[in-house]
Design a protein around this motif. Structure first.
Motif, PDB file in Angstrom:
ATOM      1  N   SER A  25      -7.184  19.348   9.091  1.00 34.72           N
ATOM      2  CA  SER A  25      -7.719  20.678   9.416  1.00 34.72           C
ATOM      3  C   SER A  25      -6.895  21.802   8.806  1.00 34.72           C
ATOM      4  O   SER A  25      -7.398  22.905   8.605  1.00 34.72           O
ATOM      5  CB  SER A  25      -7.822  20.850  10.929  1.00 34.72           C
ATOM      6  N   ASN A  26      -5.640  21.530   8.489  1.00 37.83           N
ATOM      7  CA  ASN A  26      -4.800  22.560   7.850  1.00 37.83           C
ATOM      8  C   ASN A  26      -4.876  22.484   6.325  1.00 37.83           C
ATOM      9  O   ASN A  26      -4.072  23.101   5.634  1.00 37.83           O
ATOM     10  CB  ASN A  26      -3.353  22.422   8.309  1.00 37.83           C
ATOM     11  N   SER A  27      -5.823  21.727   5.820  1.00 37.64           N
ATOM     12  CA  SER A  27      -6.114  21.535   4.389  1.00 37.64           C
ATOM     13  C   SER A  27      -5.150  20.585   3.694  1.00 37.64           C
ATOM     14  O   SER A  27      -5.396  20.231   2.541  1.00 37.64           O
ATOM     15  CB  SER A  27      -6.163  22.860   3.613  1.00 37.64           C
ATOM     16  N   ARG A  28      -4.092  20.174   4.344  1.00 34.12           N
ATOM     17  CA  ARG A  28      -3.230  19.153   3.745  1.00 34.12           C
ATOM     18  C   ARG A  28      -4.028  17.882   3.513  1.00 34.12           C
ATOM     19  O   ARG A  28      -4.965  17.576   4.258  1.00 34.12           O
ATOM     20  CB  ARG A  28      -2.032  18.869   4.645  1.00 34.12           C
ATOM     21  N   SER A  29      -3.660  17.184   2.457  1.00 32.99           N
ATOM     22  CA  SER A  29      -4.430  15.992   2.105  1.00 32.99           C
ATOM     23  C   SER A  29      -3.493  14.816   1.864  1.00 32.99           C
ATOM     24  O   SER A  29      -2.325  14.994   1.489  1.00 32.99           O
ATOM     25  CB  SER A  29      -5.271  16.254   0.860  1.00 32.99           C
ATOM     26  N   GLN A  37       0.839  -1.175   0.000  1.00 38.25           N
ATOM     27  CA  GLN A  37       0.000   0.000   0.000  1.00 38.25           C
ATOM     28  C   GLN A  37       0.891   1.249   0.000  1.00 38.25           C
ATOM     29  O   GLN A  37       2.071   1.189   0.327  1.00 38.25           O
ATOM     30  CB  GLN A  37      -0.925   0.007   1.219  1.00 38.25           C
ATOM     31  N   VAL A  38       0.314   2.361  -0.413  1.00 36.39           N
ATOM     32  CA  VAL A  38       1.096   3.581  -0.535  1.00 36.39           C
ATOM     33  C   VAL A  38       0.274   4.777  -0.060  1.00 36.39           C
ATOM     34  O   VAL A  38      -0.955   4.796  -0.204  1.00 36.39           O
ATOM     35  CB  VAL A  38       1.542   3.785  -1.999  1.00 36.39           C
ATOM     36  N   THR A  39       0.961   5.732   0.527  1.00 37.76           N
ATOM     37  CA  THR A  39       0.324   6.982   0.948  1.00 37.76           C
ATOM     38  C   THR A  39       1.056   8.146   0.306  1.00 37.76           C
ATOM     39  O   THR A  39       2.280   8.228   0.403  1.00 37.76           O
ATOM     40  CB  THR A  39       0.341   7.139   2.480  1.00 37.76           C
ATOM     41  N   LEU A  40       0.302   9.007  -0.341  1.00 36.03           N
ATOM     42  CA  LEU A  40       0.851  10.194  -0.995  1.00 36.03           C
ATOM     43  C   LEU A  40       0.335  11.432  -0.280  1.00 36.03           C
ATOM     44  O   LEU A  40      -0.813  11.459   0.181  1.00 36.03           O
ATOM     45  CB  LEU A  40       0.438  10.232  -2.466  1.00 36.03           C
ATOM     46  N   SER A  41       1.173  12.450  -0.225  1.00 39.38           N
ATOM     47  CA  SER A  41       0.826  13.647   0.527  1.00 39.38           C
ATOM     48  C   SER A  41       0.762  14.870  -0.371  1.00 39.38           C
ATOM     49  O   SER A  41       1.501  14.971  -1.354  1.00 39.38           O
ATOM     50  CB  SER A  41       1.848  13.879   1.641  1.00 39.38           C
ATOM     51  N   CYS A  42      -0.106  15.794  -0.014  1.00 39.99           N
ATOM     52  CA  CYS A  42      -0.287  17.014  -0.796  1.00 39.99           C
ATOM     53  C   CYS A  42      -0.512  18.194   0.150  1.00 39.99           C
ATOM     54  O   CYS A  42      -1.427  18.159   0.979  1.00 39.99           O
ATOM     55  CB  CYS A  42      -1.486  16.858  -1.724  1.00 39.99           C
ATOM     56  N   SER A  43       0.319  19.222  -0.002  1.00 36.76           N
ATOM     57  CA  SER A  43       0.116  20.462   0.756  1.00 36.76           C
ATOM     58  C   SER A  43      -0.368  21.534  -0.210  1.00 36.76           C
ATOM     59  O   SER A  43       0.359  21.890  -1.143  1.00 36.76           O
ATOM     60  CB  SER A  43       1.420  20.891   1.422  1.00 36.76           C
ATOM     61  N   PRO A  44      -1.574  22.035  -0.023  1.00 31.61           N
ATOM     62  CA  PRO A  44      -2.131  23.007  -0.970  1.00 31.61           C
ATOM     63  C   PRO A  44      -1.516  24.390  -0.774  1.00 31.61           C
ATOM     64  O   PRO A  44      -0.780  24.632   0.185  1.00 31.61           O
ATOM     65  CB  PRO A  44      -3.615  23.025  -0.612  1.00 31.61           C
ATOM     66  N   ILE A  45      -1.826  25.269  -1.683  1.00 28.87           N
ATOM     67  CA  ILE A  45      -1.438  26.669  -1.548  1.00 28.87           C
ATOM     68  C   ILE A  45      -2.099  27.236  -0.294  1.00 28.87           C
ATOM     69  O   ILE A  45      -3.267  26.913   0.001  1.00 28.87           O
ATOM     70  CB  ILE A  45      -1.860  27.456  -2.801  1.00 28.87           C
ATOM     71  N   SER A  46      -1.356  28.041   0.431  1.00 31.13           N
ATOM     72  CA  SER A  46      -1.871  28.619   1.658  1.00 31.13           C
ATOM     73  C   SER A  46      -3.191  29.347   1.405  1.00 31.13           C
ATOM     74  O   SER A  46      -3.298  30.171   0.499  1.00 31.13           O
ATOM     75  CB  SER A  46      -0.841  29.592   2.231  1.00 31.13           C
ATOM     76  N   GLY A  47      -4.205  29.017   2.214  1.00 33.54           N
ATOM     77  CA  GLY A  47      -5.511  29.637   2.050  1.00 33.54           C
ATOM     78  C   GLY A  47      -6.481  28.852   1.193  1.00 33.54           C
ATOM     79  O   GLY A  47      -7.688  29.127   1.207  1.00 33.54           O
TER      80      GLY A  47
END
Lengths: 113, 115
Positions: A70-74, A18-28
């Motif tokens: 909660s910080n919008s990271r996915s 299994q694999v987990t990928l991370s994404c940090s969106p643009i602030s806001g």
């Protein structure tokens, strides 16, 4: 302003893992959506999260899942990997609910052996 | 249901000549239409968008697109190609079906620019 950041950029897994990928969106930005890009199927919508809630889901099996913090990271997770899951996984963010105007990360390239 | 068809998988032009990338769409609602560009090993970047305002839309890097409802088309043009324009281009349609916007991507057009 920092763009959309995806980690890891490249990874190799074997079938069944299994694999987990991370994404940090643009602030806001509160909306994060995920896409799978393959030569055979092109770009396909996986799911969209807005304020920690999954708003839409594409036509993918349950092995594909995601969540938003909660910080919008996915993060997205793929369990029981198959050879056909090899793809570029793209994350995109937008300020409001996904309206098509998207800001993309550079993607995570997954190779399944 | 919505769909989008990019009529050419590859377009080859010489530097300095015009570019035309064709896109037809189908939508049950008033759609939003977009063009994105993807350079090798990069994510997609928005070139321009149509959201029911002016039918001629100007984007970045000299690109334009015209929304023609009667022809259900949204073709992308540029008067003079540059070597740096070589990339993959995606036409995207997004309408508010079922209360949510889910984008549908075309299969992409690879633009090749010859010196």
């Amino acid at each position: 302003k920092a763009g959309v950041t995806q980690t890891p950029r490249y990874l190799i897994k074997t079938r069944g893992q299994q694999v987990t990928l991370s994404c940090s969106p643009i602030s806001g930005h509160r909306s994060v959506s995920w896409y799978q890009q393959t030569p055979g199927q092109g770009l396909q919508f996986l799911f969209e999260y807005f304020s920690e809630t999954q708003r839409n889901k594409g036509n993918f099996p349950g092995r594909f899942s995601g969540r938003q913090f909660s910080n919008s990271r996915s993060e997205m997770n793929v369990s029981t990997l198959e050879l056909g899951d090899s793809a570029l996984y793209l994350c995109a963010s937008s300020f409001g609910q996904n309206t098509g105007e998207l800001f993309f990360g550079e993607g995570s390239r997954l190779t399944v052996l | 249901a919505q769909s989008v068809t990019q009529l050419d998988s590859h377009v080859s032009v010489s530097e300095g000549t015009p570019v035309l990338l064709r896109c037809n769409y189908s939508s049950s609602y008033s759609p939003s239409l977009f063009w994105y560009v993807q350079h090798p090993n990069k994510g997609l970047q928005l070139l321009l968008k149509y959201t029911s305002a002016a039918t001629l839309v100007k984007g970045i890097n000299g690109f334009e697109a015209e929304f023609k409802k009667s022809e259900t088309s949204f073709h992308l043009t540029k008067p003079s190609a540059h070597m740096s324009d070589a990339a993959e281009y995606f036409c995207v349609v997004s309408d508010r079906a079922g209360g949510s916007y889910i984008p549908t991507f075309g299969r992409g057009t690879s633009l090749i620019v010859h010196p």
